[in-house]
Write an enzyme that holds these catalytic residues in place. Structure first.
Site: not given
Length: 356
Positions: A141, A251, A191, A247, A223
Site C-alpha cells: 500500500y 475482514d 506467502k 486487510d 491462502d
C-alpha cells in the site's frame, strides 16, 4: 495533566456512531473518573470539503498533539470522481503514515448473544476470540514505485511490495507481546513459497521467536490461513501478518462474528499512542437514518482506554455494559434476531450509557 483526544467523525455514519462514544467520554468526565478534553476535526471527505484535501494541516497538527484519536469512518459516493490523491481514503492512509501507526490490532470476538448471527455453525464459532495484528505502514500500500504508465502501447499498473527487516521486527514483537498476555500462541501468516519479501518475513519472525520461548510460534501461508479461518477459526489465538494480507484476513474474521458493526480496532505507534476506529466503512446509504450500529465505535473507545490511556478499569466497564445491553435483547438492524427488540443508533448508545 488532562488527556487530550482528537475526535474525527469523518463521513457518512461516522458522525452518528462517534457521537455515541463521545457521550461515554463525557459521562466519565462529568463524574470525575476521567480528566479529558476533546477537540473535533474534519478528515476524509469532510476534510476535503473544509480544506480541499482529505487530511487538512490543522487536523494533522491536532492528531500530533493529542494523546489518542477517536476515528469514525470516511468516504462517500460524491468523492469517487476526485483525483486519487484527494479521495477520502488518502486522509486515513496519511494519518497512519504521518503518525507512524504501524501496529493495527483487530480483535474478532464473538459475543455469545450473537452466536446465531454468524454465517458459520454455532459450534464452530462459539467462544471465538482472535487478535489479528496487521502491519499498517509498510507493504504494497505504501511501496514505491507505483503508478499507471503506458508501456508498448498499453497501460500498465504496478505497485511494489517492500518490507525492511526493522519493520518486520517491530510488528512481530508487538504480536509476541500480545500473545504473552493471552494464550501464548502466535501464527505468522505469509506467502514464503512465492514471495522473497515473505521469506524475509518468516526469517525475522522465527528469529524473534527465540526471545519468547513461552510462545508457541507457527507459520501459515495466507491462502491456507483464509481457508482455516472458515474451517476451524478457534485454532487461532494471535495472528500477525503484513499489511495487505491483514486487510483481507481481518475482514474475513470479522464476518465470523456475525457483523462488522460489532468489531473495534486500534492502530498504535511505538509508544502506544493510537487511533481507534470501527472496522466498517461510512455506509452512505444508511447515513442519517439512525440505524447504524455504534457498538464497534464504543468498543473502540474501550480499546483506547486500555491500550493508550491506562484506564483498563473503564474499558472493562464499557465492555461489560455492551454485553448487558445485548443480554436485554436490544439490537440494531445489522444484528437483529428473532425475539429481540430492534432499536436505532441513539437508542442503543443510550442503553450502554444507562448501564454505565
Amino acid at each position: 495533566m488532562s488527556i487530550k483526544i482528537a475526535v474525527m467523525p469523518g463521513d457518512g455514519i461516522g458522525i452518528e456512531i462517534v457521537a455515541e462514544a463521545v457521550k461515554i467520554l463525557e459521562h466519565y468526565k462529568s463524574n470525575g473518573r476521567l480528566d479529558v478534553e476533546m477537540e473535533e476535526a474534519p478528515v476524509g471527505g469532510s476534510g476535503y470539503d473544509a480544506a480541499g484535501k482529505p487530511l487538512p494541516d490543522e487536523t494533522l497538527a491536532l492528531a500530533r498533539e493529542s494523546d489518542a484519536i477517536l476515528f469514525g469512518a470516511i468516504g462517500g459516493l460524491e468523492y469517487d470522481e476526485l483525483p486519487r490523491e484527494l479521495r477520502p481514503e488518502r486522509g486515513l492512509l496519511a494519518l497512519r503514515s504521518e503518525l507512524e501507526l504501524f501496529a493495527n490490532l483487530r480483535p474478532a470476538i464473538l459475543y455469545p448473544q450473537l452466536a446465531d448471527a454468524s454465517s458459520l455453525k454455532p459450534e464452530v464459532v462459539s467462544g471465538l476470540d482472535i487478535m489479528i495484528v496487521r502491519e499498517l505502514t509498510g507493504g504494497i500500500y505504501f511501496g514505491q514505485p507505483r503508478g499507471i504508465d503506458v508501456v508498448d502501447g498499453e497501460r500498465m499498473g504496478y505497485n511494489t511490495l517492500v518490507y525492511k527487516e526493522s519493520e518486520i521486527d517491530r510488528i512481530s514483537r508487538v504480536a509476541f507481546d500480545i500473545a504473552m498476555k493471552r494464550n501464548k500462541r502466535l501464527c505468522s501468516v505469509d506467502k514464503a513459497n512465492v514471495l522473497e519479501v515473505s521469506e524475509l518475513w518468516r526469517e525475522v519472525v522465527t528469529r524473534n521467536g527465540n526471545d519468547y520461548p513461552e510462545v508457541e510460534l507457527s507459520h501459515m501461508y495466507v491462502d491456507n490461513a483464509a481457508m482455516q479461518l472458515v474451517k476451524w477459526p478457534k485454532q487461532f489465538d494471535v495472528m500477525v501478518t503484513k499489511n495487505m494480507f491483514g486487510d483481507i484476513l481481518s475482514d474475513a474474521a470479522a464476518m465470523l462474528t456475525g457483523s462488522i458493526g460489532m468489531l473495534p480496532s486500534a492502530s498504535l505507534d511505538a509508544n502506544s499512542k493510537g487511533m481507534y476506529e470501527p472496522i466498517h466503512g461510512s455506509a452512505p446509504d444508511i447515513a442519517g437514518k439512525d440505524v447504524a450500529n455504534p457498538l464497534a465505535t464504543i468498543l473502540s473507545l474501550a480499546m483506547m482506554l486500555r491500550y493508550s490511556l491506562d484506564h483498563a478499569d473503564l474499558a472493562d466497564e464499557i465492555e461489560v455494559a455492551v454485553g448487558k445491553v445485548l443480554d436485554k435483547g436490544l439490537r440494531t438492524p445489522d444484528i437483529m434476531a428473532e425475539g429481540c427488540t430492534e432499536v436505532g443508533t441513539q437508542a442503543i448508545g443510550e442503553a450502554v450509557l444507562a448501564e454505565l
